[in-house]
Design a protein around this motif. Structure first.
Motif, PDB file in Angstrom:
ATOM      1  N   SER A 105       0.845  -1.210   0.000  1.00 36.45           N
ATOM      2  CA  SER A 105       0.000   0.000   0.000  1.00 36.45           C
ATOM      3  C   SER A 105       0.870   1.246   0.000  1.00 36.45           C
ATOM      4  O   SER A 105       0.599   2.216  -0.701  1.00 36.45           O
ATOM      5  CB  SER A 105      -0.852   0.084   1.265  1.00 36.45           C
ATOM      6  N   LEU A 108       2.207   1.899  -3.329  1.00 36.97           N
ATOM      7  CA  LEU A 108       1.167   2.393  -4.242  1.00 36.97           C
ATOM      8  C   LEU A 108       0.823   3.858  -3.946  1.00 36.97           C
ATOM      9  O   LEU A 108       0.601   4.653  -4.861  1.00 36.97           O
ATOM     10  CB  LEU A 108      -0.097   1.524  -4.147  1.00 36.97           C
ATOM     11  N   GLY A 111       3.244   6.128  -5.331  1.00 37.69           N
ATOM     12  CA  GLY A 111       3.049   6.264  -6.769  1.00 37.69           C
ATOM     13  C   GLY A 111       2.088   7.361  -7.188  1.00 37.69           C
ATOM     14  O   GLY A 111       1.964   7.647  -8.369  1.00 37.69           O
ATOM     15  N   LEU A 371       5.503   4.110 -11.579  1.00 38.39           N
ATOM     16  CA  LEU A 371       4.103   4.268 -11.162  1.00 38.39           C
ATOM     17  C   LEU A 371       3.686   5.742 -11.198  1.00 38.39           C
ATOM     18  O   LEU A 371       2.580   6.089 -11.644  1.00 38.39           O
ATOM     19  CB  LEU A 371       3.982   3.733  -9.725  1.00 38.39           C
ATOM     20  N   SER A 375       0.706   7.789 -13.147  1.00 31.42           N
ATOM     21  CA  SER A 375      -0.256   8.635 -12.420  1.00 31.42           C
ATOM     22  C   SER A 375      -0.235  10.049 -12.961  1.00 31.42           C
ATOM     23  O   SER A 375      -1.278  10.680 -13.136  1.00 31.42           O
ATOM     24  CB  SER A 375       0.098   8.713 -10.933  1.00 31.42           C
ATOM     25  N   LEU A 403      -5.201   4.194  -7.852  1.00 28.40           N
ATOM     26  CA  LEU A 403      -4.284   3.894  -6.745  1.00 28.40           C
ATOM     27  C   LEU A 403      -4.854   4.411  -5.427  1.00 28.40           C
ATOM     28  O   LEU A 403      -4.771   3.752  -4.392  1.00 28.40           O
ATOM     29  CB  LEU A 403      -2.913   4.536  -7.002  1.00 28.40           C
ATOM     30  N   THR A 407      -6.019   1.778  -2.410  1.00 29.06           N
ATOM     31  CA  THR A 407      -5.369   1.790  -1.102  1.00 29.06           C
ATOM     32  C   THR A 407      -6.338   2.213  -0.003  1.00 29.06           C
ATOM     33  O   THR A 407      -6.440   1.539   1.023  1.00 29.06           O
ATOM     34  CB  THR A 407      -4.136   2.723  -1.102  1.00 29.06           C
ATOM     35  N   THR A 411      -6.752  -1.956   0.520  1.00 30.83           N
ATOM     36  CA  THR A 411      -5.545  -2.503   1.160  1.00 30.83           C
ATOM     37  C   THR A 411      -5.270  -1.920   2.545  1.00 30.83           C
ATOM     38  O   THR A 411      -4.906  -2.646   3.467  1.00 30.83           O
ATOM     39  CB  THR A 411      -4.316  -2.332   0.244  1.00 30.83           C
TER      40      THR A 411
END
Ligand code: PFF
Length: 473
Positions: A105, A108, A111, A371, A375, A403, A407, A411
Motif C-alpha cells: 500500500s 502504491l 506512486g 508508477l 499517475s 491507486l 489503497t 488494502t
C-alpha cells in the motif's frame, strides 16, 4: 542485518524528539492540508470535526500504538517485525503477509502522492515568479482574470511533460533524504522541516485571523449540526483519520523499529495523534478565513488548494508573499510524508535482499518513477486509460484515482483490520503489555478498543468502502 544497511551498527533515531518529529512529519501531510479542510467543508463542518476527533482518539490512537509496538518489538522491517512478534506469540509466521500488504500500500501511495507533491512544487514556482513581478506587499497575480488563475490548475495537470518532470523532482528530493538513512537523512528532514512547517502554519493562520474572515470560519468549522452527521460523513471522517495518521501502511511499524527501548510508546502515540489532529484543524483555521475574505465558496477536493486559494490570494494584501509561504509550507509537509512512504518499502528491500541502503532506496525510486509517471499522465494524455475500470468501484478512474481508491478502500483497511485483530486476540498479552507502556484503566481501555471497537470500525470502513451504495454514498 541492521535496517540501515550499513553493516556496522543498527541505525536509529538519535532521540525521542527526533522520532516524535519524524512520526508527526509522516502523519502531517497533504491529507491534513488538502483532504481534511475540503472534507470538513463539504461534510458539515462542526459535526465532521467533532466526529473526526472521536475517531482519532478511540480508533486511530489504538491502531497507531499497535503498529508502533510491533515495530519496536521486532526491530526490523515491517513484515519481519510482524513475523517475529507472531512467532514469539506462538502463532503462524504467515502474519508477515499483513505487513507485506501494508508495505505494498505504501508503495502504491508513493506512486501518486509525489505527483501531487510535484504540483505543489509548480505552485511554489508560480508564486515565486509572481513575487518577483509584484513585490513583497502586492496581491497575487495582479491584473490576471480570476478565471485564468483558476485555469492554471487544469493547464498544469493536463501538461504531461510538466507533471512527469515535477513528480521526478519530488521523488528525487525524497530519495536524497531516504538514501542517507535514519539518523543521517530521514531524521534531518523532520528536524529541519517540521519546525519550519509549524512556524509557517501559525504565521499564516495569524495573518488570516487578522486580515480574513475568522469569525465566519469559526462558525463554519465548529457550529455543531448533528443532522449533518450522516453515515457517509462518519465513514469519510473515519477513513480520513486513518489516512492522516498514516495507518494501515506499515509506516508506524517501520518508524517504530528505530525507537529505543526506553521510550514510552503509549504517551508518545498520544503526542503524535494530537499533533496531527491539531494541524488538521489549524489548517482549516488557516485556509478558510482567506477563502471567505475573498467572498469565495469553500469548494471540495483538490480545487480548494489549487484553484480557490490562489484566487483568494488575489484579494489579500501581500497575497503573493503569503501564497508563496503557504505552498512552501504544504511542500514541507508533503516531503516529510513522502520520505516515510519511500522508507517503508526501502527498509523491506534492503533487509530482504541484503542490499546497501542507497541501492535499496534506488530500486524503490525507480518503481516510484514508473508508477508516478503513469499517475502523472492520468490527468492528461492517459486520461482515457482506466486500468481497473471493468470493476464498478474503479469505473472511469485513471491510474492516480485507481491507486487512491485501491489503497484507501481496500488494502489499508484490510491491513489495519488484521493488525488490530492480531494485537487484540492473537499476540502474546505479556509482550503487548510490556511494549505499550500503559497501566491500569488506560491499559484496559486500550485492550477493549483494540479488541472490539477498532475491528468493528475497520470492518465498516471496508464494507462501505467497497459497497458505497449501502449507505447511499
Ligand atoms: N498521513 C499522510 C497525509 O496525511 O498526507 C499520508 C501518508 C504518509 C500516508 C505516510 C501513509 C504514510 F506512510
Amino acid at each position: 542485518m541492521p535496517l540501515s544497511g550499513s553493516g556496522t551498527a543498527s541505525d536509529g533515531w538519535s532521540s525521542r524528539t527526533a522520532f516524535v518529529l519524524a512520526a508527526i512529519g509522516s502523519a502531517v501531510g497533504l491529507g491534513n492540508l488538502v483532504r481534511f479542510p475540503a472534507e470538513a467543508g463539504e461534510s458539515g463542518g462542526g459535526a465532521f470535526v467533532l466526529f473526526y476527533i472521536g475517531c482519532v482518539l478511540l480508533i486511530g490512537l489504538p491502531v497507531l500504538l499497535s503498529e508502533t509496538l510491533i515495530g519496536r518489538h521486532g526491530q526490523a522491517s515491517a513484515p519481519e517485525s510482524f513475523r517475529r512478534v507472531a512467532e514469539q506469540s506462538g502463532s503462524s509466521p504467515r502474519w508477515e503477509w499483513v505487513a507485506g500488504l501494508a508495505v505494498l500500500s505504501c508503495f502504491l501511495i508513493l506512486g501518486f502522492y509525489c505527483v501531487i507533491g510535484g504540483w505543489v512544487l509548480h505552485y511554489i514556482w508560480l508564486f515565486l515568479e509572481d513575487l518577483f513581478a509584484t513585490g513583497i506587499s502586492g496581491t497575487a497575480f495582479q491584473g490576471v482574470p480570476a478565471s485564468e488563475v483558476e485555469g492554471l490548475f487544469p493547464a498544469m495537470i493536463g501538461n504531461g511533460m510538466l507533471t512527469v518532470s515535477l513528480n521526478l523532482v519530488f521523488l528525487l528530493i525524497t530519495f536524497a533524504f531516504v538514501m542517507r538513512g535514519i539518523s543521517g537523512g530521514i531524521e534531518k528532514a523532520a528536524v529541519w522541516l517540521m519546525p519550519a512547517f509549524f512556524v509557517l502554519l501559525i504565521g499564516i493562520t495569524i495573518y488570516g485571523a487578522f486580515g480574513g474572515a475568522f469569525s465566519r470560519t469559526l462558525d463554519y468549522l465548529f457550529v455543531f449540526e448533528p443532522e449533518k452527521l450522516t453515515g457517509p460523513v462518519m465513514l469519510a471522517a473515519l477513513g480520513q483519520a486513518f489516512f492522516s495518521l498514516s495507518l494501515g501502511v506499515a509506516g508506524m511499524i517501520t518508524y517504530g523499529a528505530y525507537v529505543g527501548r526506553n521510550v514510552n510508546l503509549g504517551g508518545t502515540s498520544l503526542v503524535i495523534a494530537s499533533a496531527d489532529t491539531c494541524v488538521a484543524i489549524i489548517a482549516g483555521l488557516c485556509i478558510f478565513p482567506i477563502v471567505f475574505a475573498a467572498g469565495l465558496a469553500p469548494n471540495g477536493g483538490l480545487g480548494l488548494m489549487f484553484q480557490t486559494l490562489p484566487h483568494a490570494f488575489q484579494e489579500m494584501p501581500a497575497g503573493s508573499l503569503i501564497g508563496l509561504a503557504f505552498f512552501i509550507m504544504v511542500g514541507f509537509a508533503a516531503l516529510t510524508s513522502s520520505v516515510a512512504l519511500m522508507e517503508v518499502p526501502t527498509a523491506w528491500v534492503i533487509e530482504k535482499f541484503a542490499l546497501a541502503r542507497p541501492l535499496g532506496a534506488g530500486i524503490v525510486l525507480v518503481g516510484g518513477v514508473v508508477l508516478g509517471t503513469l499517475s502523472a499522465l492520468s490527468t492528461g494524455a492517459l486520461a482515457g486509460f482506466h486500468p481497473l475500470g471493468f470493476i464498478g468501484l474503479f469505473e472511469g478512474q485513471g491510474v492516480l484515482d485507481t491507486l487512491d481508491t485501491l489503497t484507501s478502500r481496500l488494502t489499508m483497511p484490510v491491513a489495519a483490520l488484521l493488525t488490530v485483530i492480531f494485537i487484540g486476540w492473537i499476540a502474546d498479552r505479556r509482550l503487548v503489555d510490556s511494549e505499550n507502556g500503559l497501566t491500569g484503566v488506560l491499559h484496559m481501555t486500550f485492550m477493549l478498543l483494540v479488541r472490539w471497537l477498532c475491528p468493528l470500525a475497520l470492518l465498516a470502513i471496508l464494507v462501505v468502502g467497497l459497497f458505497p451504495g449501502l449507505l447511499g454514498g
